[in-house]
Design a protein around this motif. Structure first.
Motif, PDB file in Angstrom:
ATOM      1  N   ALA A  86      44.817  19.502  40.773  1.00  0.00           N
ATOM      2  CA  ALA A  86      44.631  20.957  40.863  1.00  0.00           C
ATOM      3  C   ALA A  86      45.967  21.594  41.227  1.00  0.00           C
ATOM      4  O   ALA A  86      46.960  21.387  40.543  1.00  0.00           O
ATOM      5  CB  ALA A  86      43.545  21.285  41.887  1.00  0.00           C
ATOM      6  N   GLY A  87      46.033  22.349  42.321  1.00  0.00           N
ATOM      7  CA  GLY A  87      47.283  22.975  42.745  1.00  0.00           C
ATOM      8  C   GLY A  87      47.990  22.131  43.777  1.00  0.00           C
ATOM      9  O   GLY A  87      48.324  22.599  44.856  1.00  0.00           O
ATOM     10  N   ASN A  88      48.232  20.876  43.450  1.00  0.00           N
ATOM     11  CA  ASN A  88      48.766  19.918  44.407  1.00  0.00           C
ATOM     12  C   ASN A  88      49.718  18.969  43.692  1.00  0.00           C
ATOM     13  O   ASN A  88      50.046  19.193  42.526  1.00  0.00           O
ATOM     14  CB  ASN A  88      47.617  19.162  45.088  1.00  0.00           C
ATOM     15  N   THR A  89      50.156  17.898  44.362  1.00  0.00           N
ATOM     16  CA  THR A  89      51.126  16.982  43.760  1.00  0.00           C
ATOM     17  C   THR A  89      50.589  15.555  43.747  1.00  0.00           C
ATOM     18  O   THR A  89      50.173  15.019  44.773  1.00  0.00           O
ATOM     19  CB  THR A  89      52.461  17.017  44.528  1.00  0.00           C
ATOM     20  N   LEU A  90      50.623  14.966  42.564  1.00  0.00           N
ATOM     21  CA  LEU A  90      50.334  13.553  42.376  1.00  0.00           C
ATOM     22  C   LEU A  90      51.667  12.851  42.155  1.00  0.00           C
ATOM     23  O   LEU A  90      52.371  13.131  41.183  1.00  0.00           O
ATOM     24  CB  LEU A  90      49.430  13.357  41.158  1.00  0.00           C
ATOM     25  N   THR A  91      52.029  11.947  43.080  1.00  0.00           N
ATOM     26  CA  THR A  91      53.299  11.228  42.988  1.00  0.00           C
ATOM     27  C   THR A  91      53.026   9.784  42.594  1.00  0.00           C
ATOM     28  O   THR A  91      52.322   9.059  43.307  1.00  0.00           O
ATOM     29  CB  THR A  91      54.056  11.274  44.330  1.00  0.00           C
ATOM     30  N   LEU A  92      53.593   9.375  41.455  1.00  0.00           N
ATOM     31  CA  LEU A  92      53.399   8.027  40.940  1.00  0.00           C
ATOM     32  C   LEU A  92      54.753   7.318  40.946  1.00  0.00           C
ATOM     33  O   LEU A  92      55.562   7.489  40.036  1.00  0.00           O
ATOM     34  CB  LEU A  92      52.833   8.087  39.511  1.00  0.00           C
ATOM     35  N   ASP A  93      55.006   6.531  41.990  1.00  0.00           N
ATOM     36  CA  ASP A  93      56.306   5.883  42.143  1.00  0.00           C
ATOM     37  C   ASP A  93      56.412   4.569  41.383  1.00  0.00           C
ATOM     38  O   ASP A  93      57.517   4.059  41.178  1.00  0.00           O
ATOM     39  CB  ASP A  93      56.613   5.655  43.625  1.00  0.00           C
ATOM     40  N   GLY A  94      55.277   4.027  40.952  1.00  0.00           N
ATOM     41  CA  GLY A  94      55.271   2.798  40.168  1.00  0.00           C
ATOM     42  C   GLY A  94      54.892   3.072  38.729  1.00  0.00           C
ATOM     43  O   GLY A  94      54.757   4.225  38.298  1.00  0.00           O
ATOM     44  N   THR A  95      54.686   1.996  37.973  1.00  0.00           N
ATOM     45  CA  THR A  95      54.297   2.097  36.564  1.00  0.00           C
ATOM     46  C   THR A  95      52.946   2.799  36.423  1.00  0.00           C
ATOM     47  O   THR A  95      52.023   2.556  37.196  1.00  0.00           O
ATOM     48  CB  THR A  95      54.208   0.690  35.958  1.00  0.00           C
ATOM     49  N   SER A  96      52.852   3.671  35.410  1.00  0.00           N
ATOM     50  CA  SER A  96      51.601   4.380  35.141  1.00  0.00           C
ATOM     51  C   SER A  96      51.032   3.936  33.798  1.00  0.00           C
ATOM     52  O   SER A  96      51.714   4.016  32.769  1.00  0.00           O
ATOM     53  CB  SER A  96      51.839   5.896  35.104  1.00  0.00           C
ATOM     54  N   ASP A  97      49.777   3.485  33.803  1.00  0.00           N
ATOM     55  CA  ASP A  97      49.079   3.067  32.580  1.00  0.00           C
ATOM     56  C   ASP A  97      47.855   3.969  32.431  1.00  0.00           C
ATOM     57  O   ASP A  97      46.856   3.796  33.141  1.00  0.00           O
ATOM     58  CB  ASP A  97      48.674   1.598  32.690  1.00  0.00           C
ATOM     59  N   ILE A  98      47.938   4.912  31.507  1.00  0.00           N
ATOM     60  CA  ILE A  98      46.902   5.936  31.364  1.00  0.00           C
ATOM     61  C   ILE A  98      46.126   5.681  30.082  1.00  0.00           C
ATOM     62  O   ILE A  98      46.565   6.043  28.976  1.00  0.00           O
ATOM     63  CB  ILE A  98      47.513   7.358  31.329  1.00  0.00           C
ATOM     64  N   ASP A  99      44.965   5.035  30.206  1.00  0.00           N
ATOM     65  CA  ASP A  99      44.054   4.877  29.067  1.00  0.00           C
ATOM     66  C   ASP A  99      42.917   5.880  29.146  1.00  0.00           C
ATOM     67  O   ASP A  99      42.135   5.994  28.198  1.00  0.00           O
ATOM     68  CB  ASP A  99      43.482   3.454  29.032  1.00  0.00           C
ATOM     69  N   GLY A 100      42.830   6.576  30.258  1.00  0.00           N
ATOM     70  CA  GLY A 100      41.843   7.621  30.439  1.00  0.00           C
ATOM     71  C   GLY A 100      42.499   8.989  30.334  1.00  0.00           C
ATOM     72  O   GLY A 100      43.256   9.248  29.395  1.00  0.00           O
ATOM     73  N   THR A 101      42.239   9.845  31.329  1.00  0.00           N
ATOM     74  CA  THR A 101      42.687  11.239  31.262  1.00  0.00           C
ATOM     75  C   THR A 101      43.283  11.688  32.587  1.00  0.00           C
ATOM     76  O   THR A 101      42.745  11.387  33.651  1.00  0.00           O
ATOM     77  CB  THR A 101      41.502  12.172  30.913  1.00  0.00           C
ATOM     78  N   ILE A 102      44.423  12.395  32.492  1.00  0.00           N
ATOM     79  CA  ILE A 102      44.919  13.176  33.621  1.00  0.00           C
ATOM     80  C   ILE A 102      44.791  14.638  33.245  1.00  0.00           C
ATOM     81  O   ILE A 102      45.279  15.061  32.191  1.00  0.00           O
ATOM     82  CB  ILE A 102      46.393  12.866  33.947  1.00  0.00           C
ATOM     83  N   THR A 103      44.095  15.426  34.086  1.00  0.00           N
ATOM     84  CA  THR A 103      44.052  16.868  33.877  1.00  0.00           C
ATOM     85  C   THR A 103      44.929  17.527  34.936  1.00  0.00           C
ATOM     86  O   THR A 103      44.924  17.132  36.097  1.00  0.00           O
ATOM     87  CB  THR A 103      42.625  17.429  33.967  1.00  0.00           C
ATOM     88  N   ILE A 104      45.698  18.534  34.510  1.00  0.00           N
ATOM     89  CA  ILE A 104      46.647  19.202  35.404  1.00  0.00           C
ATOM     90  C   ILE A 104      46.406  20.700  35.316  1.00  0.00           C
ATOM     91  O   ILE A 104      46.536  21.286  34.242  1.00  0.00           O
ATOM     92  CB  ILE A 104      48.111  18.887  35.030  1.00  0.00           C
TER      93      ILE A 104
END
Length: 268
Positions: A86-104
């Motif tokens: 939502a109105g916040n921060t998602l921090t991904l410091d490692g490898t990201s494997d997205i087979d689904g969905t990220i909504t921003i």
């Protein structure tokens, strides 16, 4: 954990996996080692800021809703369900494997390692941000009606795609196009940053704001909106086709070969 969690007391953050496997649950605000949102269905809503020192996993058909809270993951993030920023921060410091969905929505996803959404979806619903610091394997199905994607590493390849707004940032380095790129809204190149088009075409529908360098080789740069050039455009044998107002008052246009600059509108 399949039901309500009141408190986890003093929780180890150097080993172990905590799994929320109920249907609709609140994820207790804590520092976890590994965290899994499981159970096959339902929504897990963060009850406060959450830190994951190891890996984060979202199972298929499961959603994590961050609400107003921060989520930070040190190692691998594996999303087969949905992660809602939502109105916040998602921090991904490692490898990201997205087979689904990220909504921003209006928040930020700050991905600092390899990002692979080959079979996934990145959906912007408002003026949110996706910051990419490292190698990008694929952006999956990417929204081209909202949001800004920023390449903020040093030397990177810009994945061939249709972006809404695109920024070449990070304060230094060269961003090389990995294929043809279309920007449905605005393109920004920060100071001391270069976009090298290589053999690929670049098309911008909205405003182009160049404070760094845009290097046109044997290809076509199409600028359909207003162009504000305070940095540099270099042109080898390719063509810059500027169809909107063109202003290079504080900038530089450098030809290094038999290239072309075509101006269809007002030149300031």
């Amino acid at each position: 954990l399949s039901s309500v969690v009141t408190d986890l007391g003093t929780l180890s953050e150097d080993n172990g996996t905590v799994t929320y496997d109920g249907v609709n649950q609140t994820v207790f605000s804590d520092a976890y080692y590994n965290l899994t949102a499981g159970g096959g269905s339902g929504t897990k809503t963060l009850g406060g800021d959450v830190t994951v020192a190891g890996n984060l996993k979202l199972d298929t058909d499961v959603t994590i809703v961050m609400d107003t809270h921060l989520l930070t993951v040190t190692n691998v993030t594996d999303i087969d369900g949905t992660l809602a920023v939502a109105g916040n921060t998602l921090t991904l410091d490692g490898t990201s494997d997205i087979d689904g969905t990220i909504t921003i929505s209006t928040g930020t996803v700050d991905a600092n390692d390899t990002f692979d959404a080959t079979n996934g979806t990145i959906t912007f619903t408002d003026a949110g941000n996706l910051n990419l610091f490292s190698a990008v394997t694929d952006l999956g199905t990417l929204s081209d009606n909202f949001g800004t994607v920023t390449y903020d590493g040093v030397d990177q390849v810009v994945f061939s795609d249709i972006y809404y707004s695109l920024t070449a940032g990070g304060g230094s380095g060269t961003k090389t196009l990995g294929g043809n790129v279309t920007v449905a809204n605005d393109l920004t190149i920060d100071p001391v940053v270069t976009i090298a088009m290589g053999a690929n075409d670049l098309t911008v529908t909205g405003v182009t704001d160049i404070d760094g360098v845009l290097a046109v080789a044997d290809n076509i740069l199409t600028l359909d909106g207003a162009s504000n050039i305070d940095g540099t455009i270099t042109i080898s044998t390719g063509t810059v086709d500027a169809n909107g107002a063109f202003d290079a008052t504080s900038g530089t246009i450098t030809f290094s070969g038999s290239g072309n600059l075509t101006l269809a509108s007002t030149v300031t």
